[in-house]
Scaffold this motif. Structure first.
Motif, short mmCIF file in Angstrom:
data_model
loop_
_atom_site.label_atom_id
_atom_site.label_comp_id
_atom_site.label_asym_id
_atom_site.label_seq_id
_atom_site.Cartn_x
_atom_site.Cartn_y
_atom_site.Cartn_z
N LEU A 1 -3.44 3.51 -3.81
CA LEU A 1 -3.84 2.71 -2.64
C LEU A 1 -3.71 3.51 -1.35
O LEU A 1 -4.54 3.37 -0.45
CB LEU A 1 -3.02 1.43 -2.55
CG LEU A 1 -3.43 0.29 -3.47
CD1 LEU A 1 -2.46 -0.88 -3.35
CD2 LEU A 1 -4.84 -0.18 -3.15
N HIS B 1 -7.04 2.07 11.07
CA HIS B 1 -5.77 2.82 11.13
C HIS B 1 -5.13 2.75 12.52
O HIS B 1 -4.52 3.71 12.98
CB HIS B 1 -5.95 4.29 10.73
CG HIS B 1 -6.31 4.50 9.30
ND1 HIS B 1 -7.08 5.57 8.92
CD2 HIS B 1 -6.00 3.84 8.17
CE1 HIS B 1 -7.25 5.55 7.61
NE2 HIS B 1 -6.59 4.50 7.14
N VAL C 1 0.84 -1.20 0.00
CA VAL C 1 0.00 0.00 0.00
C VAL C 1 0.88 1.25 0.00
O VAL C 1 0.62 2.19 -0.74
CB VAL C 1 -0.99 -0.01 1.18
CG1 VAL C 1 -1.71 1.34 1.31
CG2 VAL C 1 -2.01 -1.13 1.00
N THR D 1 -10.63 -0.57 1.46
CA THR D 1 -9.31 -0.78 0.89
C THR D 1 -8.68 -2.07 1.41
O THR D 1 -8.08 -2.82 0.65
CB THR D 1 -8.38 0.42 1.18
OG1 THR D 1 -9.01 1.61 0.69
CG2 THR D 1 -7.03 0.25 0.52
N VAL D 2 -8.85 -2.33 2.70
CA VAL D 2 -8.33 -3.58 3.26
C VAL D 2 -9.01 -4.77 2.59
O VAL D 2 -8.34 -5.73 2.18
CB VAL D 2 -8.50 -3.62 4.79
CG1 VAL D 2 -8.18 -5.00 5.35
CG2 VAL D 2 -7.64 -2.56 5.46
N PRO E 1 -10.64 3.11 4.61
CA PRO E 1 -9.72 2.03 4.98
C PRO E 1 -10.34 0.64 4.98
O PRO E 1 -9.72 -0.32 4.52
CB PRO E 1 -9.24 2.42 6.38
CG PRO E 1 -10.21 3.42 6.88
CD PRO E 1 -10.81 4.09 5.69
N TRP F 1 -7.70 -4.98 -0.99
CA TRP F 1 -6.32 -5.44 -1.01
C TRP F 1 -6.25 -6.94 -0.73
O TRP F 1 -5.54 -7.67 -1.41
CB TRP F 1 -5.48 -4.69 0.03
CG TRP F 1 -4.05 -5.09 -0.02
CD1 TRP F 1 -3.07 -4.54 -0.79
CD2 TRP F 1 -3.44 -6.17 0.70
NE1 TRP F 1 -1.89 -5.21 -0.58
CE2 TRP F 1 -2.09 -6.20 0.33
CE3 TRP F 1 -3.91 -7.09 1.64
CZ2 TRP F 1 -1.20 -7.14 0.85
CZ3 TRP F 1 -3.03 -8.02 2.15
CH2 TRP F 1 -1.68 -8.04 1.76
N SER G 1 -6.75 5.71 -1.24
CA SER G 1 -7.91 4.87 -0.99
C SER G 1 -7.94 4.43 0.47
O SER G 1 -8.99 4.47 1.12
CB SER G 1 -7.87 3.65 -1.92
OG SER G 1 -8.90 2.76 -1.62
N TYR G 2 -6.78 4.05 1.00
CA TYR G 2 -6.68 3.61 2.38
C TYR G 2 -6.97 4.76 3.35
O TYR G 2 -7.58 4.56 4.39
CB TYR G 2 -5.30 3.01 2.63
CG TYR G 2 -5.10 2.40 3.99
CD1 TYR G 2 -6.05 1.54 4.55
CD2 TYR G 2 -3.95 2.66 4.72
CE1 TYR G 2 -5.85 0.96 5.80
CE2 TYR G 2 -3.75 2.09 5.97
CZ TYR G 2 -4.69 1.25 6.50
OH TYR G 2 -4.49 0.68 7.74
#
Length: 119
Positions: free
Chosen positions: A19, A67, A13, A30-31, A27, A34, A22-23
């Motif tokens: 990414l 996060h 990332v 995105t996780v 988040p 991913w 996006s994260y």
């Protein structure tokens, strides 16, 4: 727990500006994305090469999705990978060196020896 997969997330990332954004913005999505698209890719390998069995554990997924870099550190995520990604995410929201100071403050409860970062 797979420290390898946790560190792979941080590494991949951090190296992709799309990414990272996006994260920062979403988040949890995105996780999930991913994990679906990148988790089983073999690092630095041509496309088409992949494994099929790597999955984040619920606690890892939740720490990434919120996060929560303190929990990631406590789980044994590599501190340099964690710090560089989160600087990219949050440095703009702080004065110069402000995020690094906040990172150190939030991890001040940790003492040597730190969690094992071996994968």
């Amino acid at each position: 727990m797979s420290k390898y997969l946790l560190n792979k997330f941080l590494f991949t990332v951090d190296r992709d500006p799309e990414l990272v954004e996006s994260y920062r913005q979403d988040p949890r999505a995105t996780v999930a994305r991913w994990e679906e698209e990148y988790a089983n890719r073999i690092l630095n390998c041509v496309t088409g090469e992949s494994s099929t069995w790597l999955r984040l554990e619920d606690a890892e997924r939740e720490a990434l999705a919120t996060h929560d870099y303190v929990t990631l550190f406590e789980m044994g995520a590599h501190p340099f990978l964690t710090l560089t990604l989160f600087i990219g995410l949050f440095e703009r929201d702080h004065p110069p060196m402000g995020f690094q100071t906040e990172y150190a403050r939030r991890l001040a409860h940790m003492s040597l020896p730190y969690p094992d970062i071996a994968t």
